[in-house]
Design an enzyme around this catalytic site. Sequence first.
Site, PDB file in Angstrom:
ATOM      1  N   ARG A 179       0.784  -1.073  -0.125  1.00  0.00           N
ATOM      2  CA  ARG A 179      -0.050  -0.076   0.137  1.00  0.00           C
ATOM      3  C   ARG A 179       0.836   1.227  -0.153  1.00  0.00           C
ATOM      4  O   ARG A 179       0.688   2.258  -0.713  1.00  0.00           O
ATOM      5  CB  ARG A 179      -0.977   0.118   1.352  1.00  0.00           C
ATOM      6  CG  ARG A 179      -2.060   1.102   1.347  1.00  0.00           C
ATOM      7  CD  ARG A 179      -3.090   0.987   0.350  1.00  0.00           C
ATOM      8  NE  ARG A 179      -2.798   1.603  -0.881  1.00  0.00           N
ATOM      9  CZ  ARG A 179      -3.228   1.173  -2.194  1.00  0.00           C
ATOM     10  NH1 ARG A 179      -3.924   0.297  -2.241  1.00  0.00           N
ATOM     11  NH2 ARG A 179      -2.837   1.854  -3.431  1.00  0.00           N
ATOM     12  N   LYS A 205       2.725  24.998  -4.717  1.00  0.00           N
ATOM     13  CA  LYS A 205       1.502  24.446  -4.215  1.00  0.00           C
ATOM     14  C   LYS A 205       1.766  22.776  -4.050  1.00  0.00           C
ATOM     15  O   LYS A 205       1.050  22.048  -4.785  1.00  0.00           O
ATOM     16  CB  LYS A 205       0.231  24.895  -5.057  1.00  0.00           C
ATOM     17  CG  LYS A 205       0.198  26.334  -4.974  1.00  0.00           C
ATOM     18  CD  LYS A 205      -0.914  26.743  -6.050  1.00  0.00           C
ATOM     19  CE  LYS A 205      -1.123  28.231  -5.831  1.00  0.00           C
ATOM     20  NZ  LYS A 205      -2.045  28.922  -6.466  1.00  0.00           N
ATOM     21  N   LYS A 237       6.069  40.457  -4.884  1.00  0.00           N
ATOM     22  CA  LYS A 237       4.551  40.411  -5.032  1.00  0.00           C
ATOM     23  C   LYS A 237       4.084  41.849  -4.623  1.00  0.00           C
ATOM     24  O   LYS A 237       4.732  42.552  -4.051  1.00  0.00           O
ATOM     25  CB  LYS A 237       3.945  39.403  -4.345  1.00  0.00           C
ATOM     26  CG  LYS A 237       4.410  38.012  -4.667  1.00  0.00           C
ATOM     27  CD  LYS A 237       3.381  37.059  -4.095  1.00  0.00           C
ATOM     28  CE  LYS A 237       3.712  35.490  -4.715  1.00  0.00           C
ATOM     29  NZ  LYS A 237       2.990  34.474  -4.239  1.00  0.00           N
ATOM     30  N   GLU A 248       6.009  40.146  -9.858  1.00  0.00           N
ATOM     31  CA  GLU A 248       4.559  39.726 -10.141  1.00  0.00           C
ATOM     32  C   GLU A 248       3.834  40.797 -10.635  1.00  0.00           C
ATOM     33  O   GLU A 248       3.665  41.847  -9.877  1.00  0.00           O
ATOM     34  CB  GLU A 248       3.848  38.846  -9.035  1.00  0.00           C
ATOM     35  CG  GLU A 248       2.552  38.357  -9.328  1.00  0.00           C
ATOM     36  CD  GLU A 248       1.699  37.769  -8.205  1.00  0.00           C
ATOM     37  OE1 GLU A 248       2.464  37.118  -7.344  1.00  0.00           O
ATOM     38  OE2 GLU A 248       0.603  38.135  -7.801  1.00  0.00           O
ATOM     39  N   ASP A 255       0.089  37.990 -14.045  1.00  0.00           N
ATOM     40  CA  ASP A 255      -1.005  37.532 -12.807  1.00  0.00           C
ATOM     41  C   ASP A 255      -2.268  37.547 -13.593  1.00  0.00           C
ATOM     42  O   ASP A 255      -2.782  38.566 -13.537  1.00  0.00           O
ATOM     43  CB  ASP A 255      -0.889  38.074 -11.811  1.00  0.00           C
ATOM     44  CG  ASP A 255      -1.700  37.278 -10.562  1.00  0.00           C
ATOM     45  OD1 ASP A 255      -1.671  36.031 -10.632  1.00  0.00           O
ATOM     46  OD2 ASP A 255      -2.120  37.994  -9.769  1.00  0.00           O
TER      47      ASP A 255
END
Lengths: 278, 278, 278, 278, 278, 278
Positions: free
Chosen positions: D98, D133, D165, D195, D216
Site C-alpha cells: 500500500r 503548491k 509580489k 508579479e 498574473d
Amino acid sequence: MILQQKIDDVILLALKEDMNYGDITTDILITNEQISKAKLIAKEKGVIAGCEIFQRVFKLLNGTIEIIFYKNDGDYVQIGDVLGEISGQTKAILKAERTALNIIQRLSGIATMTNDLVRETEGIPVRIVDTRKTTPGLRDLEKYAVRVGGGYNHRFNLSDAVMIKDNHIHAVGSIKKAVEKAQANIPHTMKVEVEVENLDQLQEALEAKADIIMLDNMTTKQMKEAVSITDGQAILEASGNITDKTVKDIAHTGIQVISVGLITHSVKALDISLKFSK
Amino acid sequence: MILQQKIDDVILLALKEDMNYGDITTDILITNEQISKAKLIAKEKGVIAGCEIFQRVFKLLNGTIEIIFYKNDGDYVQIGDVLGEISGQTKAILKAERTALNIIQRLSGIATMTNDLVRETEGIPVRIVDTRKTTPGLRDLEKYAVRVGGGYNHRFNLSDAVMIKDNHIHAVGSIKKAVEKAQANIPHTMKVEVEVENLDQLQEALEAKADIIMLDNMTTKQMKEAVSITDGQAILEASGNITDKTVKDIAHTGIQVISVGLITHSVKALDISLKFSK
Amino acid sequence: MILQQKIDDVILLALKEDMNYGDITTDILITNEQISKAKLIAKEKGVIAGCEIFQRVFKLLNGTIEIIFYKNDGDYVQIGDVLGEISGQTKAILKAERTALNIIQRLSGIATMTNDLVRETEGIPVRIVDTRKTTPGLRDLEKYAVRVGGGYNHRFNLSDAVMIKDNHIHAVGSIKKAVEKAQANIPHTMKVEVEVENLDQLQEALEAKADIIMLDNMTTKQMKEAVSITDGQAILEASGNITDKTVKDIAHTGIQVISVGLITHSVKALDISLKFSK
Amino acid sequence: MILQQKIDDVILLALKEDMNYGDITTDILITNEQISKAKLIAKEKGVIAGCEIFQRVFKLLNGTIEIIFYKNDGDYVQIGDVLGEISGQTKAILKAERTALNIIQRLSGIATMTNDLVRETEGIPVRIVDTRKTTPGLRDLEKYAVRVGGGYNHRFNLSDAVMIKDNHIHAVGSIKKAVEKAQANIPHTMKVEVEVENLDQLQEALEAKADIIMLDNMTTKQMKEAVSITDGQAILEASGNITDKTVKDIAHTGIQVISVGLITHSVKALDISLKFSK
Amino acid sequence: MILQQKIDDVILLALKEDMNYGDITTDILITNEQISKAKLIAKEKGVIAGCEIFQRVFKLLNGTIEIIFYKNDGDYVQIGDVLGEISGQTKAILKAERTALNIIQRLSGIATMTNDLVRETEGIPVRIVDTRKTTPGLRDLEKYAVRVGGGYNHRFNLSDAVMIKDNHIHAVGSIKKAVEKAQANIPHTMKVEVEVENLDQLQEALEAKADIIMLDNMTTKQMKEAVSITDGQAILEASGNITDKTVKDIAHTGIQVISVGLITHSVKALDISLKFSK
Amino acid sequence: MILQQKIDDVILLALKEDMNYGDITTDILITNEQISKAKLIAKEKGVIAGCEIFQRVFKLLNGTIEIIFYKNDGDYVQIGDVLGEISGQTKAILKAERTALNIIQRLSGIATMTNDLVRETEGIPVRIVDTRKTTPGLRDLEKYAVRVGGGYNHRFNLSDAVMIKDNHIHAVGSIKKAVEKAQANIPHTMKVEVEVENLDQLQEALEAKADIIMLDNMTTKQMKEAVSITDGQAILEASGNITDKTVKDIAHTGIQVISVGLITHSVKALDISLKFSK
C-alpha cells in the site's frame, strides 16, 4: 514483526545514551583486530524473549559479528542453559554487551512473568492479556514479549479500540448513551469496551450492546454472576491488581480475559549473562 | 536537573506511542469545554519521584491544566496520601493520565527500592549506587530517581569513567599495564576503576594505583580482608546480586560503595492512582 | 484531536522544506515592524477543514499573529465567503501563507469530496469511509478531513484491525482457517474483516464468523444478494472504484459501508486564497 | 537525484504511519518463509514516475526482494501494461504494497497531468512549470515527477529566487525600488521575478530590470501585448488557474513559461495495482 | 531571518551535547532560587553577530532570564565594550554560558573577518562573498554572519544555482554544450556559473552566455584582461585563496565578486566573555 | 571510536544542508554511468585527521566508491603528499566532495594546531588538553582530532566532571564547602576540579582535597609557586589564552596540564584538495 527501523530506533537511543563519547575503557585498551567468543547463559529459569533484538544490537555496532542461537524466543530455559554464542570483534562485543543484555533481560522477564500466569491457568479457556502500563518508548517490544510468554495483547493504544470509563459515562449521561455515541462515530472496524463496577452497570452495558465489558475489581463471586448474566452476549474481562495468587480462581469464574498490569509495569528482569571464553 | 527538552523527548515519545491517531474514546465522548478535578493518591507506601515530569505530561497536552502537589520528590508517603490535585480540561487529563502514571509509578518504584536499601544501611558510612542496567531511553530519569531515593549514581555511561574488566586485562596483559595505559590516555578529569575477583587481583590493582576497585561477587569475609588490605588507598565497591537481605552485612564490611542492579532492572512500580472527583 | 506535537511535526516539515535558508524576498524587502491584515476567502464552494492547523502555521512563525474565523471546520461555504481574518506581522504572514494554504486547501478538498458522496447518499443508512490510500505523512490529517466532510474512518493502519485478503487465504488454506487463526491470535478488542470476490466466499466468511465482509468490485445485483444472504450476521462493506456516479445505487443495495479511495488519493484542492487589505 | 536518505525519510514516515504495531493480519497468517510473485499493472494510461522509490519501499522491508521493471520513469503506458514484476518474501510484499502504491500512483498522476499539458503545447517554445503548491513533506518528489512528465521546475522554495509580489512592492514604495533593493542584497547567483497585474506594472518591472516577470491572471490579449512590450528583455511567465482547456492559447501568446498549480495541488492518482500470481 | 525552529535545532544539539546528564557542578552547588547578573564583554574589537541566538540559548533553558543588549548585530565594538547584560536564574545562566558564547564568538569571528575584507575594499564596487566551505550543520548561521559583516552570500547549496566545473565540462564535451544543457533543464529562475582557468575558456563561457564566470586562481593581470574581454556581458567572480593581503588588488581589477573561503573555514573566534557581577 | 551512527548523523546533516533539492549541476550534466578517479592532496603541511569520516561521506552517497589511503590519521604530511585515491561514480564523488573536504580540513586543522603545541612542549611532562569551546554538534569529532594531534581531552561536557568556579564558590560560601558538597553528592567515579585565581585560593583548594586545580590566567612565576605549594597533592592545570608563543614557558613551570581553547574555537582549516585525474 515490528518494523526493523523502529527496533533500530530503540537500540540506537540506548547505544547513544551509553556512549555519547565512546567507550573510553575499551577504545583505549582493546585493539580493532582483537576477536572474542562469548556465551549467552541463563542464570535463572524462564522464557526467553528478544533474541533477534539482542543480536541486532551487536550487528549495529559491527556487521561482521556472528551469533548462533541454541534457544529461541518462547523457549523455556533452565539455569545454566547456553542460549547462544557470539563471536567477532572484541571491541564491538564489549560495547554492545550491556545494552543488548538490558533489552533481552527485560523482555525475557516479561515473557516469564506472563508465562507464569499462563501456566497457572492452563486448561482453562481464558486469556492473560497486557495493559497500557508499559515503559515509555518500549510498548511494541513489551507487548511482543507478552505474546512470546503465551499471553495476548489488549488494545495497543488509545487509538485502536474504545474503552469507556467512569468519566466518559458521566460526561455523556449513561452507559447506553456513551456506547451508542461511540458506535455512531468510530470506525466500523473497531470494538467498544465498557468498564463497569457492579452488576447493574453490567446489565446496562449489555443492553447498550457493548462488545467487551471490563469487570473492575470485582470479587470472584461477582464475576461468576456476571458470566451468568452475560451469557455470551459480550466478552468479559477481569481487571484490577491480579497476581499469580489470584489468577487461577478468577480464571475459573468463566470470564474470557484477564488483564494484568504487573507483567509490564513491575518486571523482574530475567538474569542472563554474557561469559567470555578464555 | 535534566534538560527540559530531553524530558519532553521522552514524554512525547510515550504520548505518540499511546495516541498515534488520538484517543478515540475521549475525542468522541468528551467535549473540549468539560473540566474535571482529580486527586493523585498513593495506594502503597514509598518514596515519591517524578512529580515535575508527571506534571509536564499534562502541560504538554494542555498548558492550562493546574496541578498542586502536597508531596514532593523524596517524600515518603503512606497508603491513601493525596500527593496532589489536578484540575483542568477533562479531555487532556484523560489523555495524559496513563502516560503520566506510567512514569511516576516507575520512578517512585525506583526511589522506593533504593530507599529500602538506604534505610537498611542507615548509620553505616556506605553508599548505595546504581549501575548501567537501566531501561533504554530512560537512563537519566532512572538515575535521577535513584538519587531521590537516597542513593548515589555510578558512572552515567561508558564515556565518563574507566572500568577495567577481565577482557580488558587479558587484552593488555596485566592489571598494572591496563591501569597504566588507561591513565596515560584518559582525560585527567577521569578516574579508573578495576574489577577484581580475588585478593591477589586487589593487590595488583592497588599497586597499579587504581582509583576505585570493584570486588566482584566476594564473600563478606573477603570484603573485610579487602578493606584491611586496601587501607584507604582506593575506594572499594561491592557488586553482584545484592539484595535487601544481604546489603546490611556487606555494608558492615567497611567497603565504601555498594552497587545494585535490581533497583533499575527489576523495578516494582509504586501503586499510585488518579481519582476523579465526582 | 490529533496531538498538537504531531501536527507541529507536519507543519515544521513543510516550513523547513519551503525555507531552508529563509524567505529571501521577504527578509530583504519587509521590515520586522510592518503589520498587515488579510482575509481568507473561498474561491470555490465546499466544506472547510483545517482551520486550526491553518492558524497554527502562522502561530509557529509568530505567536502574536491573530486570526478570527467566521467559518469553522465542517461549514459548507460559498464562493466569496470570508472564512476568517488574519492580522499581525507582515513578514510572518507572507512566510506562512503558502504552507498554510497548501494544508487547508487539501483538507478542505478532502472534506468537500467526501461530503459530495455523503450528500449523494443522504437518508440512506450507509457510511462513506476512507481507505489507507492516503498521502505519506498526512494520514491523520486526511482521515480527520474525511470525518469533517461527514464520512467515517476505516481502520487507521495495518495494526488496528484484521483485513484478510486473497493472499492470506491462500497461505492458510481457506477463509475459515484464516478467520479462526486470526481470531485466536489478535487482541480481543479487534475485529476481523474478510475481502470476498463472490457469494460463495461470502458464505464461507459468514460461517467463519467474520465481523466485517468486504465485497470487492461486485455488481449492485450481487451486493443485494449479499445483503440478503448475510441477514445482519456481519457488516457488509462495498469497495472498488466507487465514484459520485455509482455511490447512490450502491448505497441502496442495503450494505452498511462504502469505502472510497479517491477522497484521499485523488483530491481536488478547494480553492481558497489569502487577500491582503490595502 | 534526490538524496537516498531523504527518500528513505519519507518512506519510513509512511511505513511507521501504516504499521505502528506491525501488520497484524500478515504477521499472524503468513510465515516468514512464504514467497510470492506479483505484477505491477497499469489500470489507466499515463506517464510512470517513481519506479526507484517504489522499489525502495520493498527493499527497506526486506533487502532480498527483487523487482524487474519493464517500464521506467517517463514511459507512457497503456491500460494493462505490466510495469514490472516483484518476487520475494510474501510478508514483506504485503506490508510494503500500500505504501509503495500510494507513492507511485501519486507521482505518476503528477507526471501524467503535467504531460497532458506538455503535449497540449507541443511544438510551441514554452515551458510548463510547477509552483510551490505541493504536499507538505513531498515537494522534492513531486517536483521530480513534474520533470518526469516533461515539465520544468519553478523555484524550489522561498530561499532560492526572489519573487516580488504586491505586498513587497507596497512595503518598499515601487517596483523599481523593490527590484533594486533585492538586487542589492541577494546573492549574485540569484534572479529576481516580479508579479505584475497590468501592463503599466510590466513597464515598470522592465525598467527596473527584473529578470522574470509573472503576468498574473492576464487575458491572452494582454499577454500578447506584454510579449510585444517586453521584446526579450525579461522572461515572461503566465500564471493563474491554468487548465488543459486554456493552456494552448496561452502558449501561443509568446510568453516563455506557464506555471500551473493543479499538477501538484489537485493530483488525480494514476491507477496502478499489484496483482499476485496464483 | 532563519526559521526559529532551525536555530533551536542547532542550540538544542549543542545543549544536549554539553549536558547529556545535566551540569553536575551547578546542579549540586547552586539552588533553583539563586539569581545573578552578568555582563557580556568584548575582549577584542570586531563586528558582533548572533545576539538573538545568544539570547535564545538562555531562554531555552529558562524563559524568565532577561537580556538587554547595548550592541546589536553589525556593530563594530572595541575592547571592553559591554555588549549586554543578563539577569536571572544563576543555574540557567551557568548552564547556557559556554554554548551561548561558543555560538556568538564564532559568528562574530566570521562577521569580523568578513568585515576586514569589506573595509579593505571600501569604495570599490565589488562584493566579498562566502563559499560552501562552512561548518556541517551551521551553514545558515555562518552565511548570516557573513551578511552581518558586510559581505554577501554565494549560492546557499548545490540546489540553488548551477556551477559548472572542469569535470562537468569534460563529461559533456565543451563549455558551450554544458551551459546549453544546463539552461535547457534548470528552472528559469536559476543562473548558470562557469568556472574557467584561462582567457580562452572565458571567451567560450561568454559565447555560451553563462550568467556568471568564475576566474579560478588567475593573476590580477589576467583578471583585468578578463574584465576587458567580458565587457559587462557576464558577472565576473574571482576565486582562489584570497586573503586580506591580496583582496584589494583583486578588487581593483574591475571584477564584481570575490569569493573567500577562509571567512568560514578558518574562523578566528572573537573573544567575548561573560562576567558575573559580584 | 565514535558510534558510526553519530558520525552518520553529522554527515547526513551536512549533506542535506548542501543538497536539499539535489546537486542541480551534476544531476543534469553527469550520467549515472560515468566514473572518475581523484587524488586527495595536501596543499599544506600538517597532521591528518578524519580519513574514515571523509571516506564515509562518499560511501553514504554511493556504497561502491573505493578509497585507498596512503596516509592515516596522525600522519604528518608535507605539501603535495597524496593522502589517498578515490575511484567510482563521478556523480557521487562530485556531490560528496565539498562536504567531505569541509570535515577533513577542519579536523586536520585541529590536529595540526594541537600538534604544534605538543611539539612545542616535547620532552616536558605536560599535557596539552582541549576545552568545551567546540563547534555545536561537532564536539566528539573535534575532541577526536585533538587526540589525533597528540593532545588530550579535558572533560567531555558538564556531566562528567565537576568544575567549581567563582560563582559556585560564592553560592556555597567557600572553596572548602563547595568541594565537600560536591564530593558528597557526585558519583564516586568522578573527580572535582576547582578554578583558582591566586595562591590563597590554591591553598584553600588543596586543603579541601580538590583532585584538580585550575590556575586561571596566572603568570609563570605564580605557576611555579603553585607547583611548589601543591607538591603533588593535586593535578595542576594552566588555563587562559595560551598560544604557541607562551606554551613552552608555561610547560616548564611544572604544572601537569595546559588547556587551550584556540585549538577548537579558532581553527585554521588544513588546505587539502581533491584533484580529478584527466
